[in-house]
Design a protein around this motif. Structure first.
Motif, short mmCIF file in Angstrom:
data_model
loop_
_atom_site.label_atom_id
_atom_site.label_comp_id
_atom_site.label_asym_id
_atom_site.label_seq_id
_atom_site.Cartn_x
_atom_site.Cartn_y
_atom_site.Cartn_z
N VAL A 85 -7.07 -81.53 25.76
CA VAL A 85 -7.37 -81.30 27.17
C VAL A 85 -8.19 -82.51 27.61
CG1 VAL A 85 -9.38 -79.88 26.60
CG2 VAL A 85 -8.40 -79.81 28.89
N SER A 141 -11.45 -82.35 37.72
CA SER A 141 -10.06 -82.00 37.44
C SER A 141 -9.82 -82.06 35.94
CB SER A 141 -9.11 -82.98 38.15
OG SER A 141 -7.75 -82.66 37.91
N ILE A 183 -6.44 -81.66 32.75
CA ILE A 183 -5.01 -81.51 32.47
C ILE A 183 -4.82 -81.25 30.98
CG2 ILE A 183 -4.71 -84.01 32.16
CD1 ILE A 183 -1.89 -83.70 33.39
N MET A 184 -3.87 -80.42 30.68
CA MET A 184 -3.45 -80.21 29.31
C MET A 184 -1.99 -80.65 29.24
SD MET A 184 -5.18 -76.57 28.23
CE MET A 184 -4.89 -76.86 26.48
N ASP A 194 1.02 -78.43 27.82
CA ASP A 194 1.68 -77.34 28.53
C ASP A 194 1.72 -77.55 30.03
OD1 ASP A 194 -1.08 -74.90 28.36
OD2 ASP A 194 -0.86 -76.77 29.45
N GLY A 195 1.21 -78.69 30.49
CA GLY A 195 1.28 -79.01 31.91
C GLY A 195 0.23 -78.35 32.77
N SER A 196 -0.73 -77.67 32.15
CA SER A 196 -1.77 -77.01 32.94
C SER A 196 -2.63 -78.04 33.64
CB SER A 196 -2.66 -76.16 32.01
OG SER A 196 -1.91 -75.16 31.39
N ILE A 197 -2.92 -77.75 34.89
CA ILE A 197 -3.74 -78.64 35.71
C ILE A 197 -4.70 -77.80 36.53
CG2 ILE A 197 -3.69 -80.16 37.74
CD1 ILE A 197 -1.16 -81.40 36.66
N TRP A 198 -5.89 -78.32 36.71
CA TRP A 198 -6.90 -77.63 37.52
C TRP A 198 -7.63 -78.66 38.37
CZ3 TRP A 198 -12.16 -78.47 37.59
CH2 TRP A 198 -12.92 -77.55 38.32
N THR A 204 -10.87 -75.85 26.84
CA THR A 204 -10.02 -75.24 27.85
C THR A 204 -10.00 -76.09 29.11
OG1 THR A 204 -11.87 -73.92 28.66
CG2 THR A 204 -10.45 -72.91 26.99
N CYS A 205 -9.07 -75.80 29.97
CA CYS A 205 -8.98 -76.48 31.25
C CYS A 205 -9.00 -75.43 32.34
CB CYS A 205 -7.69 -77.30 31.32
SG CYS A 205 -7.31 -78.01 32.93
#
Length: 122
Positions: free
Chosen positions: A33, A49, A51-52, A55-59, A103-104
């Motif tokens: 992450v 911000s 990103i992982m 799995d494409g997770s973005i915050w 985590t993200c």
């Protein structure tokens, strides 16, 4: 040796754009992450911000959502933060950090760069 190096900061007028780069070495960013944080003088560090890539997770923080875009280039082992419509309140030192087990969004990412100054003039 794990290393994270930020680049791309600078001085820009309000409404302008900058792109920050976070180049990782010694580990595969795709498996981590990666987050961007910022700290302005006299203020606490703020998560911006993350990103992982696996799995494409973005915050995004609410303060930058719609203006900033995070992305990753796995071939270059680099994560970018495209910052548009910059405001004076975005002025801060921006840090990139990575962690294989976090985590993200998250805090306390283990590996962190030296930071890149972003200054937005009004």
């Amino acid at each position: 040796e794990v290393q994270i190096v930020e680049s791309g900061g600078g001085l820009v007028q309000a409404g302008g754009s900058l792109r920050l780069s976070c180049a990782a070495s010694g580990f595969t960013a795709e498996n981590y992450v990666i987050g961007w944080f910022r700290q302005a003088p006299g203020k606490e560090r703020e998560s911006v911000s993350c990103i992982m890539p696996s799995d494409g997770s973005i915050w995004y923080a609410a303060s930058v959502k719609g203006r900033f875009t995070i992305s990753s280039d796995n071939a270059k082992n680099t994560v970018y933060l495209q910052m548009n419509s910059l405001k004076p309140e975005d002025t801060a030192v921006y840090y990139c950090a990575g962690d294989p087990m976090n985590t993200c969004p998250g805090e306390g990412y283990y590996y962190r760069g030296q930071g890149s100054q972003v200054t937005v003039s009004s």
